[in-house]
Design a protein around this motif. Structure first.
Motif, mmCIF file in Angstrom:
data_model
loop_
_atom_site.group_PDB
_atom_site.id
_atom_site.type_symbol
_atom_site.label_atom_id
_atom_site.label_comp_id
_atom_site.label_asym_id
_atom_site.label_seq_id
_atom_site.Cartn_x
_atom_site.Cartn_y
_atom_site.Cartn_z
ATOM 1 N N UNK A 160 -13.458 15.077 9.859
ATOM 2 C CA UNK A 160 -12.948 14.106 8.889
ATOM 3 C C UNK A 160 -12.444 14.757 7.606
ATOM 4 N N UNK A 161 -12.843 15.983 7.332
ATOM 5 C CA UNK A 161 -12.397 16.637 6.088
ATOM 6 C C UNK A 161 -10.882 16.801 6.050
ATOM 7 N N UNK A 162 -10.271 16.928 7.213
ATOM 8 C CA UNK A 162 -8.821 17.099 7.228
ATOM 9 C C UNK A 162 -8.141 16.155 8.187
ATOM 10 N N UNK A 163 -8.722 14.961 8.374
ATOM 11 C CA UNK A 163 -8.230 14.038 9.382
ATOM 12 C C UNK A 163 -7.884 12.685 8.765
ATOM 13 N N UNK A 164 -6.624 12.528 8.329
ATOM 14 C CA UNK A 164 -6.253 11.240 7.729
ATOM 15 C C UNK A 164 -6.041 10.125 8.741
ATOM 16 N N UNK A 165 -6.106 10.429 10.037
ATOM 17 C CA UNK A 165 -5.864 9.391 11.035
ATOM 18 C C UNK A 165 -7.039 8.419 11.130
ATOM 19 N N UNK A 166 -8.244 8.924 10.952
ATOM 20 C CA UNK A 166 -9.421 8.065 11.036
ATOM 21 C C UNK A 166 -9.562 7.218 9.774
ATOM 22 N N UNK A 167 -10.164 6.051 9.941
ATOM 23 C CA UNK A 167 -10.493 5.236 8.782
ATOM 24 C C UNK A 167 -12.011 5.135 8.676
ATOM 25 N N UNK A 168 -12.633 4.296 9.476
ATOM 26 C CA UNK A 168 -14.099 4.169 9.427
ATOM 27 C C UNK A 168 -14.689 4.628 10.755
ATOM 28 N N UNK A 169 -15.409 5.733 10.700
ATOM 29 C CA UNK A 169 -16.130 6.249 11.851
ATOM 30 C C UNK A 169 -17.570 5.752 11.752
ATOM 31 N N UNK A 170 -18.037 5.095 12.814
ATOM 32 C CA UNK A 170 -19.405 4.615 12.859
ATOM 33 C C UNK A 170 -20.261 5.530 13.734
ATOM 34 N N UNK A 171 -21.523 5.636 13.344
ATOM 35 C CA UNK A 171 -22.520 6.416 14.082
ATOM 36 C C UNK A 171 -23.457 5.449 14.787
ATOM 37 N N UNK A 172 -23.713 5.702 16.067
ATOM 38 C CA UNK A 172 -24.698 4.928 16.820
ATOM 39 C C UNK A 172 -25.872 5.860 17.114
ATOM 40 N N UNK A 173 -26.937 5.814 16.309
ATOM 41 C CA UNK A 173 -27.986 6.827 16.405
ATOM 42 C C UNK A 173 -28.822 6.768 17.677
ATOM 43 N N UNK A 174 -28.932 5.586 18.293
ATOM 44 C CA UNK A 174 -29.830 5.456 19.464
ATOM 45 C C UNK A 174 -29.234 6.164 20.664
ATOM 46 N N UNK B 83 0.847 -1.188 0.000
ATOM 47 C CA UNK B 83 0.000 0.000 0.000
ATOM 48 C C UNK B 83 0.885 1.243 0.000
ATOM 49 N N UNK B 84 0.643 2.125 -0.959
ATOM 50 C CA UNK B 84 1.325 3.413 -1.032
ATOM 51 C C UNK B 84 0.401 4.475 -0.461
ATOM 52 N N UNK B 85 0.813 5.101 0.636
ATOM 53 C CA UNK B 85 -0.049 6.046 1.356
ATOM 54 C C UNK B 85 0.812 7.062 2.110
ATOM 55 N N UNK B 86 0.437 8.340 2.024
ATOM 56 C CA UNK B 86 1.222 9.393 2.669
ATOM 57 C C UNK B 86 1.043 9.424 4.184
ATOM 58 N N UNK B 87 -0.152 9.138 4.672
ATOM 59 C CA UNK B 87 -0.434 9.257 6.099
ATOM 60 C C UNK B 87 0.201 8.101 6.880
ATOM 61 N N UNK B 88 1.046 8.403 7.876
ATOM 62 C CA UNK B 88 1.627 7.311 8.674
ATOM 63 C C UNK B 88 0.575 6.533 9.447
#
Length: 341
Positions: free
Chosen positions: A327-341, A192-197
């Motif tokens: 998340x617009x400028x946050x490469x650290x996160x991958x999948x953020x889940x929402x728990x609506x209840x 995988x080639x990726x800039x974010x450590x």
């Protein structure tokens, strides 16, 4: 019900009380247990033509709360499910070929006022698109089936030989899903080639055998050092920026394959003679099929695929607007889940 609603470009989502959805005869209503934030949701809200009032969210899992009168199958209230977020016409060439994602009239859930999404306590889904969650697949995993199915579909489009050496350009959620399923499909080297450590670390945890920082030097040389001097047999383009296809063509080996998954909404160009000189195959990949959902659910249930590292955080509805903007400028996160209840 409560939902996070798009109001205007440049403004955060607003959590409001809205009318509960009512199912059409061929639809069900789901109590949303978890929903995922997708990069395409972020891009949609940057479009000045986006319609105010849309509830985003096409990655979700939950329990059936209501069933339309024409829904077939052995579905019951309380069943644990996810669903393909597709609302195709059912009578075009793509639909006849069992490819509803390619239907020209398909509406993805969470992209229009007609089919509101899962950043909410309730969401509608087509009964024909439901997928049961078996024992061994929790709601968190169920909400990640959709993005994982994208990765599964991308890898399946490559017709990848066993023990292949592959290069993935981009270590976002889709690139990481591709790494996971490339390993699952029997690739030898998955680079995988990726800039974010941070994302390079996630890629390692999710199936990549090696990672490259493209800012640190020539990607082709770095790959050759890993693969014993060879070029990649398959390059997966998961970035979606102009120039990436041209780079993939330069990097891939003789008679190699390129699978393009990155979305570009503007003109792009490459030098055809380079691709011609190597007899390169270029394949585009869009979304998924029901078979991809079934394969992903089965692989999670059997423990063959572990999506846990991809899930980096969970937020409630009230936290969602701030998390979404971050998340617009946050490469650290991958999948953020929402728990609506």
């Amino acid at each position: 019900m409560r939902a996070a609603v798009f109001i205007a470009t440049g403004q955060p989502l607003v959590v409001e009380t809205v009318t509960d959805p009512v199912p059409d005869p061929d639809q069900v209503i789901l109590d949303v247990a978890y929903a995922g934030i997708c990069g395409s949701d972020l891009h949609m809200t940057e479009n000045p033509n986006m319609t105010p009032g849309i509830i985003l969210g096409h990655e979700f899992a939950g329990t059936i709360a209501e069933i339309g009168s024409n829904v077939s199958g052995s579905w019951r209230i309380g069943d644990r499910v996810t669903a393909l977020p597709l609302n195709a016409c059912c009578h075009c060439d793509a639909c006849d070929a069992d490819l509803p994602a390619l239907c020209p009239d398909n509406l993805f859930t969470g992209t229009t006022l007609r089919i509101q999404g899962a950043y909410a306590q309730l969401v509608k889904a087509r009964g024909s698109m439901l997928q049961r969650l078996p024992d061994g697949v929790g709601f968190e995993g169920g909400a990640m089936v959709e993005p994982l199915a994208v990765g599964h579909h991308i890898v399946s489009m490559a017709r990848m030989p066993h023990n292949a050496d592959v290069l993935i350009l981009g270590g976002g959620p889709i690139g990481i899903a591709v790494a996971l399923f490339a390993r699952h499909a029997g690739a030898r080297k998955v680079v995988v080639s990726e800039r974010s450590p941070d994302r390079r670390s996630l890629a390692r945890a999710s199936g990549a055998t090696h990672v490259i920082d493209p800012a640190a030097g020539d990607v082709g040389r770095a790959f050759a050092a890993i693969a014993g001097g060879c070029k990649p047999q398959v390059v997966f383009e998961c970035v979606g920026l102009p120039g990436m296809l041209d780079e993939a063509i330069a990097l891939v080996g003789v008679r190699g394959q390129i699978v393009v998954a990155g979305v570009i909404l503007k003109q792009d160009s490459f030098l055809p003679i380079v691709a011609l000189g190597k007899e390169v195959t270029i394949q585009y990949s869009q979304a998924y099929t029901e078979r991809d959902f079934e394969a992903v659910i089965g692989a999670i249930a059997k423990g063959e695929v572990k999506p846990g590292p991809i899930h980096t955080s969970t937020v409630g509805l009230d936290e969602l607007p701030a998390a979404f903007e971050a998340l617009r400028g946050q490469p650290r996160e991958c999948k953020v889940l929402i728990k609506p209840s």
